[in-house]
Design a protein around this motif. Structure first.
Motif, PDB file in Angstrom:
ATOM      1  N   CYS A 403       0.826  -1.217   0.000  1.00 31.79           N
ATOM      2  CA  CYS A 403       0.000   0.000   0.000  1.00 31.79           C
ATOM      3  C   CYS A 403       0.855   1.259   0.000  1.00 31.79           C
ATOM      4  O   CYS A 403       0.558   2.231  -0.707  1.00 31.79           O
ATOM      5  N   LEU A 404       1.914   1.268   0.775  1.00 34.87           N
ATOM      6  CA  LEU A 404       2.766   2.459   0.840  1.00 34.87           C
ATOM      7  C   LEU A 404       3.514   2.678  -0.471  1.00 34.87           C
ATOM      8  O   LEU A 404       3.721   3.825  -0.888  1.00 34.87           O
ATOM      9  N   CYS A 405       3.938   1.606  -1.135  1.00 33.42           N
ATOM     10  CA  CYS A 405       4.627   1.754  -2.427  1.00 33.42           C
ATOM     11  C   CYS A 405       3.676   2.200  -3.528  1.00 33.42           C
ATOM     12  O   CYS A 405       4.118   2.763  -4.539  1.00 33.42           O
ATOM     13  N   HIS A 406       2.383   1.958  -3.363  1.00 28.35           N
ATOM     14  CA  HIS A 406       1.375   2.369  -4.349  1.00 28.35           C
ATOM     15  C   HIS A 406       0.540   3.546  -3.839  1.00 28.35           C
ATOM     16  O   HIS A 406      -0.544   3.805  -4.374  1.00 28.35           O
ATOM     17  N   ASP A 407       1.022   4.255  -2.833  1.00 30.55           N
ATOM     18  CA  ASP A 407       0.271   5.380  -2.281  1.00 30.55           C
ATOM     19  C   ASP A 407       0.052   6.447  -3.358  1.00 30.55           C
ATOM     20  O   ASP A 407       0.934   6.702  -4.190  1.00 30.55           O
ATOM     21  N   PRO A 408      -1.120   7.094  -3.380  1.00 28.45           N
ATOM     22  CA  PRO A 408      -1.381   8.106  -4.413  1.00 28.45           C
ATOM     23  C   PRO A 408      -0.536   9.371  -4.287  1.00 28.45           C
ATOM     24  O   PRO A 408      -0.446  10.139  -5.247  1.00 28.45           O
ATOM     25  N   VAL A 410       2.966  11.508  -3.849  1.00 23.36           N
ATOM     26  CA  VAL A 410       4.388  11.377  -4.185  1.00 23.36           C
ATOM     27  C   VAL A 410       5.286  11.365  -2.943  1.00 23.36           C
ATOM     28  O   VAL A 410       6.225  10.559  -2.876  1.00 23.36           O
ATOM     29  N   PRO A 411       5.079  12.237  -1.922  1.00 17.12           N
ATOM     30  CA  PRO A 411       5.983  12.205  -0.754  1.00 17.12           C
ATOM     31  C   PRO A 411       6.038  10.849  -0.062  1.00 17.12           C
ATOM     32  O   PRO A 411       7.092  10.464   0.456  1.00 17.12           O
ATOM     33  N   VAL A 412       4.920  10.119  -0.044  1.00 18.96           N
ATOM     34  CA  VAL A 412       4.907   8.801   0.595  1.00 18.96           C
ATOM     35  C   VAL A 412       5.747   7.822  -0.212  1.00 18.96           C
ATOM     36  O   VAL A 412       6.596   7.096   0.335  1.00 18.96           O
ATOM     37  N   ARG A 413       5.546   7.793  -1.517  1.00 17.15           N
ATOM     38  CA  ARG A 413       6.316   6.875  -2.361  1.00 17.15           C
ATOM     39  C   ARG A 413       7.791   7.273  -2.376  1.00 17.15           C
ATOM     40  O   ARG A 413       8.675   6.411  -2.424  1.00 17.15           O
ATOM     41  N   TYR A 414       8.066   8.562  -2.336  1.00 16.26           N
ATOM     42  CA  TYR A 414       9.447   9.036  -2.279  1.00 16.26           C
ATOM     43  C   TYR A 414      10.146   8.519  -1.020  1.00 16.26           C
ATOM     44  O   TYR A 414      11.304   8.053  -1.079  1.00 16.26           O
ATOM     45  N   THR A 415       9.464   8.570   0.121  1.00 17.10           N
ATOM     46  CA  THR A 415      10.049   8.081   1.365  1.00 17.10           C
ATOM     47  C   THR A 415      10.259   6.581   1.318  1.00 17.10           C
ATOM     48  O   THR A 415      11.271   6.062   1.817  1.00 17.10           O
ATOM     49  N   MET A 416       9.334   5.854   0.705  1.00 14.60           N
ATOM     50  CA  MET A 416       9.519   4.409   0.559  1.00 14.60           C
ATOM     51  C   MET A 416      10.712   4.100  -0.341  1.00 14.60           C
ATOM     52  O   MET A 416      11.472   3.156  -0.068  1.00 14.60           O
ATOM     53  N   ALA A 417      10.893   4.880  -1.388  1.00 13.39           N
ATOM     54  CA  ALA A 417      12.051   4.660  -2.265  1.00 13.39           C
ATOM     55  C   ALA A 417      13.357   4.952  -1.537  1.00 13.39           C
ATOM     56  O   ALA A 417      14.361   4.260  -1.737  1.00 13.39           O
ATOM     57  N   MET A 418      13.347   5.973  -0.677  1.00 14.42           N
ATOM     58  CA  MET A 418      14.555   6.304   0.085  1.00 14.42           C
ATOM     59  C   MET A 418      14.940   5.164   1.037  1.00 14.42           C
ATOM     60  O   MET A 418      16.125   4.883   1.238  1.00 14.42           O
ATOM     61  N   LYS A 436       8.524  -7.107  -6.876  1.00  7.69           N
ATOM     62  CA  LYS A 436       7.476  -6.430  -7.659  1.00  7.69           C
ATOM     63  C   LYS A 436       7.394  -4.953  -7.298  1.00  7.69           C
ATOM     64  O   LYS A 436       7.166  -4.101  -8.167  1.00  7.69           O
ATOM     65  N   GLU A 437       7.578  -4.646  -6.033  1.00  5.68           N
ATOM     66  CA  GLU A 437       7.544  -3.241  -5.614  1.00  5.68           C
ATOM     67  C   GLU A 437       8.752  -2.474  -6.150  1.00  5.68           C
ATOM     68  O   GLU A 437       8.649  -1.284  -6.452  1.00  5.68           O
ATOM     69  N   LEU A 438       9.885  -3.149  -6.279  1.00  2.00           N
ATOM     70  CA  LEU A 438      11.049  -2.502  -6.906  1.00  2.00           C
ATOM     71  C   LEU A 438      10.740  -2.117  -8.348  1.00  2.00           C
ATOM     72  O   LEU A 438      11.031  -0.994  -8.781  1.00  2.00           O
ATOM     73  N   VAL A 439      10.144  -3.030  -9.073  1.00  2.00           N
ATOM     74  CA  VAL A 439       9.757  -2.738 -10.459  1.00  2.00           C
ATOM     75  C   VAL A 439       8.737  -1.609 -10.502  1.00  2.00           C
ATOM     76  O   VAL A 439       8.797  -0.713 -11.366  1.00  2.00           O
TER      77      VAL A 439
END
Length: 873
Positions: A403-408, A410-418, A436-439
């Motif tokens: 859910c966090l990797c697919h959050d609508p 951008v700041p949430v997904r950015y933090t997950m990527a970090m 799959k989340e990496l992709v």
């Protein structure tokens, strides 16, 4: 005819004349403010200073009779005056500054605070002199009516407290602090007292703090103003560290418990954050009996009545859960985990009983708060993996991770990527569950998310391909089936955007791919793309990043034919390209080749194409080449490269004699002097070049192993094909004649005389070499030094038997004849063919006779074996 044309162009009718006059009037209106902004003669006279005055006299004059802007300039220049003449500055300038600051504006006050702090940091005077001269001025301006000015002076004072001796602090600051912290003082004065006491807690012994500071702390914690209670509550962390665990338990913890139930939300928030930061100082009883009930009440109230603490709670939840881990019951453990999961989806799902009208009533401020909560949950995700144990990740947290990797947002997904790399490290062998989340993040629509992920992309891919239990060179791509399309899509999206820094960063990180995917995948999906970027992209840093990554791909390419094709394209499309910009990039690429490859490789393929650019028609290309010539000369070895050295000297002479551009000629002369001072390395090791020679030998050995690896793989394929052909023929013969087939079956082992022992051992040796060469592709090429190409000795010690007995001719035997015929077969490539042949002849002329003799012996032995087979059949 001329007057007619003139009047047709210039129409002086009455309407047009009025238009011209209006335009002139508009111009005069525009100029009026400019004229008004000019200084009058009286103002200029008042701003003029006598040039004969020295710096000290000028500063005193400007502070006495100058304007505010001049006084501010003097205050800003005070550190320079202190460095030049500290005695006169303290005696004459500083008293004037002290007088002016009483009536000075905000700008001069802020400038003075910065200048005083600079003088302290530069240690222009002793700390005793500083406290005697500057400390009183700082204390006088602490209670300025402007909050910004007061905070600036406070920051200066807190920095000064670090350097002042205890006695000075006690007499000048601590004693007046008792009166400044009273309720009768102003709000600003009490706030300043709170911050000073937090700083003093580490300056004195525990008994002094208990006797003189803690009574003031209790008083300020019960102040009537919530701002003072909040400020003092945040300083309790520093005070607790100064007084130790025992006093913290008896004095600080009761105050925190009381402040946690305060009516002011900001006070409760400060108390909660201070409790979390002091968890390590509390024992198990305090955590279970005091802290845990407070935390539970915070969690309950955050959703119901007090949303102000929700953002802070989500930020500290990871630290809080791990700090209280030892005292949780299984029920409490599950309860906090569910609370975290609920925060991760806050604002995304409709609660039971909510309708569309209620959702529309959510304000923009609430939406921002919910986004901040989910962002904080993403920040705390690695801590929550530790909380639940990585073994339970798939059952407990994978759905939340999804859910966090697919959050609508951008700041949430950015933090997950970090934090993706940290999550991958924690999962270890279970890292395959998040591929799959990496992709997904690689294909994210926001380039900010991609930029955050790319920062640790090499480590992530290494963990993905080698972190699993079934990791192996043949199954690297099985763990991430969609990796290559995702990587290519990410690069294309970065290339089409305007954020070239993200594209540059991406290309630099893609240099790790030789350790992740196969050489063929890199060749067909990435290598040609890098060449296209060099040729078509308009951003120089991006082109250079692509050039270096292309050289890395070429460095680890395992097929000789592919390497030759890429080398030929580099020389034809860049070195001999029509655009001078491409020829400049060719020189950049050659620098990377000298960095990544051995000297012999560069001399064999790129030395003469580089020298051909001395005749380039563009001066910038010749100029860049002149800067590169010292590096080019450093790749030569004597006496092996004697012919190449002569070519280099000939090109330099032509440049000196024929160069017409003045700038290029100046650089040529400077380069000639530098080349004359250079010493060329000799074949074998020298003390002065020992490290460089050792590193170059290591690179050369790796290039040899790549060639040997390819040869052994070809022989293995040929042997497999030969064995299948023999088995097919035997089957046909058995089917035709059973008698003759049985006779032949008996004589088959005899048809290969002498091969029972020697050939079997030779095959076993080749198999062992092939196994070692395959392991080299995954282990020996990993970096030892800072660059990606330098690999450890331990990775190649097992190959000394394969390397021994092979000279430099075998290292450089990249099938020159095939490459030469290919290059001369194309139109316009004769120059390159001659260049490569000259470079090859300079290095391989010594061993050509031996190679021919060996070739003749091999051909004779093959003919004899064919005759034996025919006679036996």
């Amino acid at each position: 005819m001329h007057p007619i044309i003139f009047f047709s162009k210039m129409d002086f009718s009455q309407s047009n004349l009025f238009g011209y006059i209006e335009d002139l009037q508009e111009l005069t209106i525009i100029e009026r403010p400019v004229r008004r902004s000019l200084k009058t003669p009286e103002e200029i006279e008042r701003l003029t200073v006598d040039e004969e005055l020295n710096d000290i006299e000028r500063a005193v004059y400007l502070l006495s009779s100058g304007q505010d802007i001049q006084g501010t300039s003097v205050v800003a220049n005070l550190p320079v005056l202190m460095r030049q003449n500290p005695a006169e500055t303290l005696r004459r300038v500083l008293p004037k500054i002290r007088e002016v600051l009483h009536v000075a504006g905000v700008e001069m006050q802020l400038t003075a605070a910065v200048s005083f702090l600079t003088i302290l940091q530069e240690e222009s005077v002793s700390i005793h002199t500083y406290s005697h001269s500057f400390l009183h001025i700082i204390l006088q301006n602490l209670e300025h009516r402007d909050a910004g000015v007061s905070n600036a002076w406070l920051e200066t004072l807190l920095a000064v407290l670090e350097a002042l001796p205890k006695e000075t602090i006690r007499h000048e600051i601590l004693n007046p602090l008792v009166s400044k912290a009273q309720l009768s003082q102003t709000l600003q004065s009490r706030l300043v007292s709170c911050k000073i006491m937090g700083k003093l807690a580490n300056k004195f012994e525990a008994h002094i703090i208990k006797r003189e500071i803690l009574p003031l702390v209790k008083s300020l914690c019960q102040d009537v103003e919530y701002e003072v209670r909040t400020c003092m509550c945040r300083q309790l962390e520093h005070i607790a560290q100064g007084i130790g665990a025992e006093l913290t338990k008896t004095v600080v913890l009761p105050e925190l418990v009381e402040l946690a139930r305060d009516e002011g939300s900001s006070v409760r928030l400060a108390a909660f954050e201070t409790l979390v930061n002091l968890l390590e100082m509390f024992d198990a009883d305090d955590r279970s009996q005091t802290v845990l009930p407070l935390v539970k009440s915070f969690c309950e109230k955050s959703f119901k009545a007090d949303e102000s603490i929700l953002v802070s709670l989500s930020f500290h939840l990871g630290k809080l859960c791990n700090g209280l881990y030892g005292i949780f019951t299984p029920e409490q453990h599950l309860r906090f985990l569910e609370f975290y999961k609920k925060l991760c989806t806050l604002g995304l799902q409709q609660e039971n009983g909510h309708n569309d009208n209620q959702l529309q009533l959510q304000t923009l401020e609430q939406e921002k708060k919910y986004i901040s909560v989910r962002k904080n949950c993403a920040y705390n995700f690695p801590a929550m993996i530790v909380f639940v144990d990585p073994k339970n990740f798939h059952l407990e947290l994978y759905s939340t991770f999804f859910c966090l990797c697919h959050d609508p947002e951008v700041p949430v997904r950015y933090t997950m990527a970090m934090g993706f790399c940290e999550v991958a490290k924690l999962l270890n062998s279970g890292v395959y569950t998040i591929h799959k989340e990496l992709v997904t993040l690689l294909q994210d629509e926001s380039l900010e998310v991609l930029d955050a992920l790319v920062g640790h992309l090499p480590e992530i891919l290494e963990l993905m391909t080698n972190g699993g239990e079934n990791s192996g060179s043949e199954s690297k791509l099985l763990s991430i089936p969609d990796l290559i399309p995702a990587l290519t899509t990410a690069e294309q999206r970065a290339a089409t955007s305007l954020k070239w820094r993200t594209h540059e960063k991406l290309l630099q990180k893609y240099a790790c791919l030789p350790h992740i995917i196969s050489s063929d995948q890199i060749y067909y999906r990435f290598l040609h793309r890098m060449l296209t970027i060099i040729l078509t992209n308009n951003v120089l840093p991006v082109q250079k990043a692509a050039a270096r990554t292309l050289c890395v791909y070429l460095r680890y390419n395992r097929k000789q034919e592919q390497r030759h094709e890429v080398i030929q394209k580099l020389i034809e499309q860049l070195g001999q390209g029509k655009s001078y910009w491409n020829r400049l990039r060719f020189l950049d690429t050659c620098e990377f080749i000298m960095e990544l490859f051995s000297k012999s490789f560069f001399c064999k393929y790129f030395f003469l194409p580089v020298l051909e650019l001395t005749h380039d028609p563009v001066a910038n290309v010749r100029m860049k080449l002149c800067y590169l010539l010292p590096k080019v000369k450093s790749t030569l070895k004597i006496p092996t490269d004697k012919l190449l050295l002569q070519q280099l000297e000939l090109c330099i002479r032509k440049l000196l004699c024929q160069e017409k551009d003045k700038d290029v000629l100046t650089i040529v002369k400077r380069t000639v002097l530098e080349l004359d001072r250079m010493e060329i390395s000799v074949d074998g090791f020298q003390k002065r070049f020992y490290e460089n020679d050792l590193l170059d030998q290591e690179k050369e050995r790796q290039e040899l192993l790549l060639l040997e690896m390819e040869q052994l793989e070809k022989e293995k394929q040929q042997n497999e094909g030969r064995s299948t052909n023999i088995s097919d023929k035997m089957f046909e013969k058995k089917r035709r004649d059973s008698k003759t087939s049985s006779a032949l079956a008996k004589n088959v082992p005899l048809s290969f005389p002498g091969s029972s022992s020697s050939t079997s051992t030779g095959k076993e040796g080749k198999k062992s070499k092939l196994v070692r060469s395959q392991s080299f592709s995954t282990q020996a090429l990993h970096p030892k030094y800072s660059n990606i190409d330098k690999c450890p000795k331990s990775a190649t010690t097992g190959y000394t038997s394969a390397v021994s007995g092979m000279g430099k001719s075998s290292v450089l035997s990249f099938s020159d004849d095939s490459f030469r015929t290919r290059s001369t077969g194309n139109n316009g490539n004769t120059a390159f063919a001659s260049s490569s042949s000259l470079a090859t002849s300079s290095r391989n002329s010594a061993n050509s006779a031996d190679q021919k003799n060996n070739g003749n012996k091999d051909s004779q032995s093959r003919k004899m074996s064919i005759k034996n087979r025919k006679s036996n059949s």
